[in-house]
Design a protein around this motif. Structure first.
Motif, PDB file in Angstrom:
ATOM      1  N   GLU A  24      43.991  41.476  38.538  1.00  0.00           N
ATOM      2  CA  GLU A  24      42.694  41.481  37.879  1.00  0.00           C
ATOM      3  C   GLU A  24      41.538  41.159  38.823  1.00  0.00           C
ATOM      4  OE1 GLU A  24      44.208  40.056  33.447  1.00  0.00           O
ATOM      5  OE2 GLU A  24      43.597  38.532  34.919  1.00  0.00           O
ATOM      6  N   GLN A  27      38.621  43.706  38.773  1.00  0.00           N
ATOM      7  CA  GLN A  27      37.789  43.583  37.575  1.00  0.00           C
ATOM      8  C   GLN A  27      36.839  42.395  37.695  1.00  0.00           C
ATOM      9  OE1 GLN A  27      41.170  44.150  37.657  1.00  0.00           O
ATOM     10  NE2 GLN A  27      41.908  44.640  35.588  1.00  0.00           N
ATOM     11  N   GLU A  57      39.722  50.451  36.650  1.00  0.00           N
ATOM     12  CA  GLU A  57      39.575  49.001  36.566  1.00  0.00           C
ATOM     13  C   GLU A  57      38.133  48.530  36.728  1.00  0.00           C
ATOM     14  OE1 GLU A  57      44.003  47.839  38.372  1.00  0.00           O
ATOM     15  OE2 GLU A  57      42.194  47.602  39.599  1.00  0.00           O
ATOM     16  N   THR A  58      37.223  49.465  36.951  1.00  0.00           N
ATOM     17  CA  THR A  58      35.821  49.103  37.200  1.00  0.00           C
ATOM     18  C   THR A  58      34.899  49.848  36.245  1.00  0.00           C
ATOM     19  OG1 THR A  58      35.764  50.792  38.946  1.00  0.00           O
ATOM     20  CG2 THR A  58      36.174  48.519  39.624  1.00  0.00           C
TER      21      THR A  58
END
Length: 288
Positions: A24, A27, A57-58
Motif C-alpha cells: 500500500e 497509495q 493504485e494511484t
C-alpha cells in the motif's frame, strides 16, 4: 505550476500510514505528492502488468516520470539481455504504453553517466535516442560538466531545444567533471524537470562506483531552508519560461527527501496534498 515529488515510493517511511502494508506504499505516497520518479524501469524493462498495477493504485492526475532503461543510456555493462537495440527500444515503448495512454507519463528521463561527455559522437547518440523515442516526451540529464562549459553551454541548450528534449536541471555537488552546475533554463515551453541530488561532495566523489556503501552515501544530504530558498529562486526562473516545472528530490540516502520536499512545498506556497486528496500530518508537527 510547480509539481513536487520524490524518487521512488518504497523508501519514504514518513509518508506511510502506520497500519499500511508494503503493498500500500504507493497509495499512501500518492496522497502526498502528485508525481513520482519511477526508477525500477532503469534496472529492468517492466512487464506491462506492473505498469497497469501501479496505474490502478494511484488516482487520476498522478504522474510517473519514468527513467529510461540503463541499456538505453550507456550504463549497462556486458551484453544486453536483448537480441538487438531495436528489440530493447520496442519492449521499452510497449512497457510504458499504458502510462502514455492513461495520461500518466509526464516524461521519460534519460540520465547519462559521468563518462558521457560532450563530443560529436555523443551528440549522435542523443539524436538516435530522439528518433527511437519519437512521440514521447524525453528529459535529458547530463552528468559530465563539459556539456555546460563556457565553450558548449549555449550549444547544449540550443541542441536540446532543436531536438525537443526536456532539460533536466540539477542541483548537485560541484565536484569536478562528474558533476554539472545548476542551469535554470527551459528548453520547451510546456515542461522542465528539476532534480535535487543533495550537496554531499565527499560522497559524490568517493571511489568505488559499484560499492554499495558508496551508493548509500552519494545522496546523503539534508537541505537547509536557505538552500531550499535558493533552489526555489531558480525554479521560479524556470517557471517563467514554461508552464510546468517538475521538482524531484533524490537526496534520500538518509531519508531526508520527503521532509525536504514538504519544506520546499511550504516555502513555495504549494498545498501539501497529492491527487489522492490526502493531507496528513506527516511528521507529527501539524504545521504543514
Amino acid at each position: 505550476m510547480i509539481k513536487v515529488g520524490l524518487t521512488g515510493w518504497g523508501d519514504h517511511p514518513d509518508v506511510y500510514s502506520p497500519a499500511s502494508k508494503k503493498t500500500e506504499k504507493l497509495q499512501d505516497y500518492s496522497g502526498h505528492f502528485p508525481v513520482v520518479e519511477l526508477d525500477s524501469t532503469f534496472y529492468a524493462i517492466q512487464p506491462e502488468r506492473n505498469i497497469r498495477k501501479w496505474i490502478g493504485e494511484t488516482p487520476d492526475g498522478f504522474g510517473f516520470i519514468t527513467k529510461a532503461y540503463q541499456g538505453m543510456t550507456g550504463h549497462h555493462r556486458g551484453r544486453l539481455p536483448y537480441e538487438s537495440e531495436e528489440e530493447m527500444y520496442d519492449l521499452f515503448r510497449l512497457s510504458i504504453g499504458p502510462l502514455a495512454e492513461a495520461g500518466r507519463l509526464p516524461m521519460v528521463l534519460a540520465q547519462y553517466p559521468p563518462w558521457f561527455d560532450c563530443t560529436k559522437e555523443n551528440v549522435g547518440v542523443l539524436r538516435r535516442l530522439r528518433e527511437r523515442l519519437d512521440g514521447i516526451d524525453v528529459a535529458v540529464e547530463f552528468r559530465h560538466q563539459s556539456w555546460y562549459s563556457d565553450k558548449y553551454r549555449e550549444g547544449t541548450i540550443k541542441f536540446l531545444q532543436e531536438q525537443h528534449f526536456i532539460h533536466s536541471v540539477c542541483d548537485e555537488p560541484q565536484a569536478g567533471d562528474g558533476s554539472i552546475p545548476f542551469v535554470p533554463a527551459a528548453t520547451r515551453g510546456d515542461k522542465t524537470l528539476v532534480r535535487l541530488h543533495g550537496r554531499n561532495s565527499a560522497g559524490w566523489t568517493a571511489n568505488g562506483r559499484d560499492d554499495k556503501k558508496w551508493r548509500e552515501v552519494r545522496y546523503l544530504y539534508d537541505y537547509r531552508d536557505d538552500e531550499l530558498e535558493e533552489i526555489l529562486g531558480g525554479v521560479k526562473k524556470v517557471q517563467e519560461q514554461c508552464e510546468d516545472v517538475y521538482v524531484v528530490f533524490n537526496n534520500n540516502s538518509g531519508g531526508h527527501a520527503a521532509e525536504n520536499a514538504k519544506r520546499f512545498m511550504k516555502l513555495a506556497g504549494i498545498d501539501p496534498q497529492g491527487p489522492g486528496g490526502r493531507q496528513l500530518d506527516l511528521f507529527g508537527k501539524g504545521d504543514w
